[in-house]
Design an enzyme around this catalytic site. Structure first.
Site, PDB file in Angstrom:
ATOM      1  N   PRO A   2      -4.633 -30.484 -34.017  1.00 21.71           N
ATOM      2  CA  PRO A   2      -4.831 -31.668 -34.390  1.00 21.71           C
ATOM      3  C   PRO A   2      -4.016 -31.832 -35.844  1.00 21.71           C
ATOM      4  O   PRO A   2      -4.045 -30.950 -36.486  1.00 21.71           O
ATOM      5  CB  PRO A   2      -6.199 -31.977 -34.895  1.00 21.71           C
ATOM      6  N   GLU A   3      -3.082 -32.819 -36.038  1.00 19.99           N
ATOM      7  CA  GLU A   3      -2.468 -33.143 -37.248  1.00 19.99           C
ATOM      8  C   GLU A   3      -3.017 -34.153 -37.988  1.00 19.99           C
ATOM      9  O   GLU A   3      -4.099 -34.593 -37.862  1.00 19.99           O
ATOM     10  CB  GLU A   3      -0.969 -33.269 -37.008  1.00 19.99           C
ATOM     11  N   ARG A 111     -11.529 -22.155 -28.466  1.00 22.99           N
ATOM     12  CA  ARG A 111     -10.847 -20.780 -28.883  1.00 22.99           C
ATOM     13  C   ARG A 111     -11.617 -20.231 -30.324  1.00 22.99           C
ATOM     14  O   ARG A 111     -11.470 -19.166 -30.465  1.00 22.99           O
ATOM     15  CB  ARG A 111      -9.523 -21.137 -29.394  1.00 22.99           C
TER      16      ARG A 111
END
Length: 274
Positions: A2-3, A111
């Protein structure tokens, strides 16, 4: 990952759900997420705290508490899911916040790269990780002149690599750098120091425009990103070059190309970007 637009969207979705709520219980299902304190101590410090607001700095989510901040970084796959009632944690849920009104907030991370850390008001911006961040493109202190001066010091470093360097300014990741450089007509391999002041001014303007438009569209859902409502962002529907390899350029009609630059997949139009 996500940016900035995706993280801003998460903050905007979480803010009305958690603001004003008091933490009654915290269950840590995987201690790897917690930084700075032992999980038991971390939990004790959160109990009884009221979330006053949800803010953002770069890609970090800042839960403003009665005393200090809970700083969260989503990394690759981190997601927050609000629930109006008690629900059983699903697979990959690592932290569960329960509020005094019976609602819950689950943190899910496939993750387990995401992090959560408690900071005092005094330490928030003078200790890592936030002390390491440069200004954001939106900040009024970021001008074409100051950016031009910084880029001039980078010698032969490619402009794409320079813009990904979070010490220049924070918030531009791979998707939005590619889009910014296309809209500014600048080839990603151009040495950063070779850009004129007018070119730097255009790059800065387009960076702000791209990020603003992406925020308005809830970010880009390229792989697995969804906001806390479970909805996908829609900015990917307007992309000019990122992920468009082989497709005709929307300006000149020639095929969009892709190459590796600084270890990152880089999309560009060889005709429109010089």
């Amino acid at each position: 990952m996500p940016e900035l637009p995706e993280v801003e969207t998460v903050c905007r979705r979480l803010r009305p759900f958690v603001s004003g709520k008091t933490i009654a219980n915290v269950e840590v299902l995987d201690a790897k997420i917690i930084r700075g304190h032992e999980p038991e101590i971390w939990v004790q410090q959160l109990l009884g705290e009221t979330i006053q607001d949800v803010e953002r700095r770069g890609k970090f989510i800042l839960f403003k508490l009665t005393n200090g901040y809970l700083v969260s970084h989503l990394r690759m796959e981190g997601k927050f899911f609000p629930h109006d009632e008690m629900v059983n944690p699903v697979k990959h849920t690592h932290v569960v916040f329960t509020f005094t009104d019976g609602t819950t907030l689950h943190y899910n991370d496939v993750r387990k790269f995401g992090t959560m850390e408690l900071k005092t008001n005094d330490d928030l911006y003078v200790t890592p990780p936030l002390s390491l961040l440069a200004l954001e493109p939106f900040d009024p202190e970021v001008t074409a002149e100051t950016l031009h001066t910084r880029l001039k010091r980078m010698n032969v470093r490619a402009i794409k690599t320079a813009l990904l360097d979070q010490s220049i300014f924070v918030g531009l990741g791979n998707i939005y750098v590619d889009e910014t450089l296309f809209r500014a007509g600048v080839h990603p391999t151009r040495p950063a120091a070779s850009l004129s002041l007018d070119e730097v001014r255009l790059v800065h303007q387009e960076a702000v425009a791209v990020l603003t438009e992406a925020i308005e569209r809830g970010g880009s859902t390229i792989r697995s990103y969804t906001n806390p409502d479970g909805a996908s962002g829609t900015y990917q529907e307007t992309l000019y070059v990122y992920g468009q390899t082989g497709e005709p350029c929307k300006r000149c009609g020639r095929p969009i190309e892709k190459m590796k630059l600084g270890g990152r997949g880089t999309h560009y139009c060889p005709h429109c970007q010089q």
